[in-house]
Scaffold this active site. Structure first.
Site, PDB file in Angstrom:
ATOM      1  CG  ASP A 137     -12.624  17.592  -5.583  1.00  0.00           C
ATOM      2  OD1 ASP A 137     -13.168  18.499  -5.834  1.00  0.00           O
ATOM      3  OD2 ASP A 137     -11.229  18.029  -5.424  1.00  0.00           O
ATOM      4  CG  ASP A 183      -4.759   4.497   1.756  1.00  0.00           C
ATOM      5  OD1 ASP A 183      -6.103   4.899   1.560  1.00  0.00           O
ATOM      6  OD2 ASP A 183      -4.513   4.502   3.056  1.00  0.00           O
ATOM      7  NE  ARG A 227       2.689   1.467  13.207  1.00  0.00           N
ATOM      8  CZ  ARG A 227       1.911   2.178  13.988  1.00  0.00           C
ATOM      9  NH1 ARG A 227       2.287   2.894  14.894  1.00  0.00           N
ATOM     10  NH2 ARG A 227       0.509   1.861  14.022  1.00  0.00           N
ATOM     11  CE  LYS A 251      -7.987   6.465   3.922  1.00  0.00           C
ATOM     12  NZ  LYS A 251      -6.616   6.653   4.231  1.00  0.00           N
ATOM     13  CB  THR A 265     -11.086   4.027  12.625  1.00  0.00           C
ATOM     14  OG1 THR A 265      -9.692   3.982  12.018  1.00  0.00           O
ATOM     15  CG2 THR A 265     -11.615   2.617  11.898  1.00  0.00           C
ATOM     16  CE  LYS A 268      -2.247   1.506   3.784  1.00  0.00           C
ATOM     17  NZ  LYS A 268      -2.329   3.039   4.116  1.00  0.00           N
TER      18      LYS A 268
END
Ligand code: C5P
Length: 233
Positions: free
Chosen positions: A64, A59, A210, A61, A119, A32
């Site tokens: 518009d 990614d 991570r 997002k 989230t 990603k």
């Protein structure tokens, strides 16, 4: 093999991203690229990553007016990414036009995924921007709107997958971050779920950062995630 782990390349330089890719097997994962790495390095890096044999989830997002999003989505598809995302709260027409913009790409059409509710936004934060009620209801509403617009799936937290999976078609993708093995540090993730539990709960793809990118041997950590998944599929 169905590669379900998407390794998050959360870096700000090409050097760091490429040195991680040197230590990962493209047959065992996808990757990603998010706003940080893309803003630092641009489309050239995305193309280089794809040339190395990795499938890329871009990614960014998008959110518009419909015409602007549709055109941006088309530019992304020309890069030959595997998956990209847009905000479902941009509305039905925005999502439909984005989906239509991908029509001409045939087999090379990237998967188009909706972002429901970030989230990081809890009930109170949603109320502040005019969205009253239960956050889960909003997630569900936006997932159905994504389905209606012809999108291939949504990003959601592992805590939401069971509810969504029960309501949505089996082939509708649920892409889930916040995944940890018992031995991993949770970092800033609040509600973490193990890889096998996430898959059993209905996730299609797991975004892992991570625990793999900072492991002493990233490929070994990746293999452990894959074995955990293999034990339940
Ligand atoms: O390092 P870690 O496994 O926590 O990374 C998770 C990745 O998933 C990061 O790229 C993060 O931005 C992303 N993500 C997330 N939670 C969301 C949406 C995306 O952690 N709700």
């Amino acid at each position: 093999m169905n590669k379900r782990i998407i390794v998050a390349l959360d870096f700000d330089s090409k050097k760091q991203a490429m040195s991680l890719l040197d230590r990962l097997d493209a047959e065992l994962c996808r990757v990603k690229v998010g706003k940080e790495l893309f803003t630092a390095c641009g489309p050239g890096l995305v193309k280089d990553i794809i040339k190395r044999g990795f499938d890329v989830f871009l990614d960014l997002k998008f959110h518009d007016i419909p015409n602007t999003v549709a055109r941006a989505v088309q530019v992304v598809a020309h890069m030959r990414v595997w998956m990209l995302n847009i905000h479902a709260s941009g509305g039905l027409i925005m999502m439909q036009q984005a989906r239509e913009a991908l029509e001409g790409f045939g087999e090379r059409r990237p998967l188009l995924i909706g972002v429901t509710v970030l989230t990081s936004l809890a009930k109170e934060a949603l109320e502040q921007v005019g969205i009253a009620g239960n956050p889960e209801e909003q997630v569900s509403k936006l997932a159905f709107l994504s389905l209606e617009a012809g999108l291939d799936g949504v990003v959601c937290s592992a805590a939401e997958t069971r509810l969504l999976r029960a309501q949505l078609p089996e082939d509708f993708c649920l892409v889930t971050p916040g995944i940890r093995r018992p031995e991993d540090a949770s970092g800033d993730q609040k509600r973490i779920v193990g890889p096998a539990d996430a898959i059993q709960g209905g996730s299609s793809y797991l975004v892992v950062g991570r625990p793999i990118t900072r492991a002493e041997s990233p490929n070994q950590a990746l293999k452990e995630f894959n074995s955990a998944i293999a034990s339940v599929t």
